[in-house]
Structures are given as structure tokens and as C-alpha cells.
Design an enzyme around this catalytic site. Structure first.
Site, PDB file in Angstrom:
ATOM      1  N   ASN A 119       0.824  -1.094  -0.029  1.00 43.91           N
ATOM      2  CA  ASN A 119      -0.076   0.060  -0.077  1.00 43.91           C
ATOM      3  C   ASN A 119       0.879   1.257  -0.206  1.00 43.91           C
ATOM      4  O   ASN A 119       1.834   1.373   0.686  1.00 43.91           O
ATOM      5  CB  ASN A 119      -1.074  -0.079   1.106  1.00 43.91           C
ATOM      6  CG  ASN A 119      -0.498  -0.135   2.651  1.00 43.91           C
ATOM      7  OD1 ASN A 119       0.715  -1.002   2.627  1.00 43.91           O
ATOM      8  ND2 ASN A 119      -1.044   0.235   3.466  1.00 43.91           N
ATOM      9  N   GLU A 132       0.301   5.235   0.729  1.00 41.06           N
ATOM     10  CA  GLU A 132      -0.657   6.221   1.280  1.00 41.06           C
ATOM     11  C   GLU A 132      -0.097   7.421   0.789  1.00 41.06           C
ATOM     12  O   GLU A 132       1.087   7.690   0.071  1.00 41.06           O
ATOM     13  CB  GLU A 132      -0.738   5.864   2.649  1.00 41.06           C
ATOM     14  CG  GLU A 132      -1.219   4.746   3.066  1.00 41.06           C
ATOM     15  CD  GLU A 132      -1.365   4.708   4.533  1.00 41.06           C
ATOM     16  OE1 GLU A 132      -0.931   5.471   5.327  1.00 41.06           O
ATOM     17  OE2 GLU A 132      -2.236   3.610   5.154  1.00 41.06           O
ATOM     18  N   CYS A 188      -4.055   0.552  -2.947  1.00 41.57           N
ATOM     19  CA  CYS A 188      -4.043  -0.507  -2.039  1.00 41.57           C
ATOM     20  C   CYS A 188      -2.926  -1.470  -2.577  1.00 41.57           C
ATOM     21  O   CYS A 188      -2.414  -1.411  -3.748  1.00 41.57           O
ATOM     22  CB  CYS A 188      -5.083  -1.347  -2.080  1.00 41.57           C
ATOM     23  SG  CYS A 188      -6.534  -0.648  -0.907  1.00 41.57           S
ATOM     24  N   GLU A 216      -3.215  -4.598  -3.363  1.00 36.29           N
ATOM     25  CA  GLU A 216      -3.229  -5.710  -4.346  1.00 36.29           C
ATOM     26  C   GLU A 216      -3.338  -4.929  -5.614  1.00 36.29           C
ATOM     27  O   GLU A 216      -2.959  -5.555  -6.659  1.00 36.29           O
ATOM     28  CB  GLU A 216      -4.747  -6.220  -4.121  1.00 36.29           C
ATOM     29  CG  GLU A 216      -4.981  -6.973  -2.661  1.00 36.29           C
ATOM     30  CD  GLU A 216      -5.164  -5.974  -1.602  1.00 36.29           C
ATOM     31  OE1 GLU A 216      -4.765  -4.814  -1.368  1.00 36.29           O
ATOM     32  OE2 GLU A 216      -6.255  -6.474  -0.639  1.00 36.29           O
ATOM     33  N   CYS A 250     -10.108  -5.278   0.334  1.00 35.58           N
ATOM     34  CA  CYS A 250     -11.461  -4.235   0.137  1.00 35.58           C
ATOM     35  C   CYS A 250     -11.890  -4.388  -1.082  1.00 35.58           C
ATOM     36  O   CYS A 250     -11.908  -5.166  -2.054  1.00 35.58           O
ATOM     37  CB  CYS A 250     -11.107  -2.892   0.274  1.00 35.58           C
ATOM     38  SG  CYS A 250     -10.070  -2.330  -1.171  1.00 35.58           S
ATOM     39  N   CYS A 289     -10.358  -3.527  -4.436  1.00 35.19           N
ATOM     40  CA  CYS A 289      -9.587  -4.657  -5.097  1.00 35.19           C
ATOM     41  C   CYS A 289     -10.255  -5.656  -5.430  1.00 35.19           C
ATOM     42  O   CYS A 289      -9.360  -6.331  -6.266  1.00 35.19           O
ATOM     43  CB  CYS A 289      -8.436  -4.749  -3.946  1.00 35.19           C
ATOM     44  SG  CYS A 289      -7.483  -3.416  -3.497  1.00 35.19           S
TER      45      CYS A 289
HETATM   46  N1  THU Z   1      -5.373  -1.370   2.166  1.00 33.69           N
HETATM   47  C1  THU Z   1      -4.721  -2.044   1.232  1.00 33.69           C
HETATM   48  O1  THU Z   1      -3.620  -2.117   0.841  1.00 33.69           O
HETATM   49  N2  THU Z   1      -5.550  -3.351   0.945  1.00 33.69           N
HETATM   50  C2  THU Z   1      -6.759  -3.500   1.048  1.00 33.69           C
HETATM   51  O2  THU Z   1      -7.522  -4.429   0.534  1.00 33.69           O
HETATM   52  C3  THU Z   1      -7.482  -2.839   2.068  1.00 33.69           C
HETATM   53  C4  THU Z   1      -6.866  -1.505   2.470  1.00 33.69           C
HETATM   54  C5  THU Z   1      -4.946  -0.408   2.928  1.00 33.69           C
HETATM   55  C6  THU Z   1      -5.056   1.189   2.241  1.00 33.69           C
HETATM   56  C7  THU Z   1      -4.582   2.064   3.616  1.00 33.69           C
HETATM   57  O3  THU Z   1      -3.266   2.131   3.075  1.00 33.69           O
HETATM   58  C8  THU Z   1      -4.466   1.077   4.466  1.00 33.69           C
HETATM   59  O4  THU Z   1      -4.660  -0.452   4.079  1.00 33.69           O
HETATM   60  C9  THU Z   1      -5.597   1.296   5.617  1.00 33.69           C
HETATM   61  O5  THU Z   1      -6.933   1.350   5.045  1.00 33.69           O
END
Ligand code: THU
Length: 130
Positions: A42, A44, A53, A55, A84, A87
Site C-alpha cells: 500500500n 498512502e 492498496c 493488491e 477491500c 481490490c
Molecule cells: N489497504 C490495502 O492495501 N488493501 C486492502 O485491501 C485494504 C486496505 C490499505 C489502504 C490503506 O493504506 C491501509 O490499508 C488502511 O486502510
């Protein structure tokens, strides 16, 4: 699907996570039909909504090299969180029944083994022929 290689690749990718806001680190790996591994973490952003994200980073890394046929995916988080909705839809674009391993980073164990069809029944489709 090369389970241990997928898991190891996702664990390694998680170390690269850029998550200063949530401090929730995610690593993902996707295996192509030819056995190649692509990874994502991920990433940010100060403008929260721009966060990407793990994935989706992994899928984009594979697609950018011309690979679109996938045989497995691993997602690693502390506690073994599920992917999520965004994804799920993104993965489903390329493989309606892609196996997904959910891994707990703390124990290194696979806590759930599922596939995209189960995670996202009735995915959105714009065209039947794509
Ligand atoms: N996140 C992912 O990388 N993949 C997911 O399927 C759900 C959330 C990340 C996004 C963010 O940086 C952190 O998790 C918290 O939401």
C-alpha cells in the site's frame, strides 16, 4: 499456484509499505500463469483518498509488463485482513475465480483461502466479451 513463493513475496513486499497515516501495512503478490511473481504494497498519500492498496499495485505491476493471466494471489497484513471491495473488483477484472490466500503477518499462517468469485459474487461487468 506456488503457495510458499507467493506468501514469501507478499511478506517481503509488505516491508516496503508506505503507510505513515494508517500505520497499517499491506503486502500483496500475484502469480502469473508462467510462474512469475509480481508484488505490491500500500502507498498512502497526504491526500488520503489518493492512497493505493497493495493488491492493485501488484496487478498494475503485472499488467504493465504485459501479464494478464493470473493463477494465485496472496495478501499479508497484521491479523489477516480481507481485501477491500475496490481490490476485489480490480482482481476480478483479470480472473473471475482467482485463488486468494489471506495471510497473518504476525504468525505467517494462511488464515483464509478463498477465491475472487467467492469474495465478489456478481462483479460489475461493462461488456460480456471482455
Ligand atoms: N489497504 C490495502 O492495501 N488493501 C486492502 O485491501 C485494504 C486496505 C490499505 C489502504 C490503506 O493504506 C491501509 O490499508 C488502511 O486502510
Amino acid at each position: 499456484m506456488n503457495r510458499q513463493q507467493l506468501i514469501d513475496a507478499a511478506v517481503a513486499a509488505r516491508r516496503q509499505a508506505y503507510a505513515p497515516y494508517s500505520e497499517f501495512r499491506v503486502g500483496a503478490a500475484i502469480e502469473t500463469v508462467s510462474g512469475e511473481m509480481f508484488v505490491g504494497c500500500n502507498v498512502e498519500n497526504a491526500s488520503y483518498g489518493l492512497t493505493i492498496c497493495a493488491e492493485r499495485v501488484a496487478v498494475c505491476a503485472a499488467v504493465a509488463t504485459g501479464q494478464r493471466e493470473f493463477v494465485g494471489c496472496a495478501v499479508v497484513t497484521s491479523g489477516g485482513a480481507m481485501p477491500c471491495g475496490a481490490c476485489r473488483q480490480f482482481l476480478a477484472e483479470f480472473a473471475a475465480r482467482l485463488p486468494v490466500l489471506i495471510v497473518d503477518a504476525d504468525s505467517g499462517e494462511v488464515v483464509a483461502e478463498t477465491d475472487i468469485g467467492e469474495l465478489l459474487p456478481g462483479r460489475f461487468r461493462l461488456r460480456e466479451d471482455v
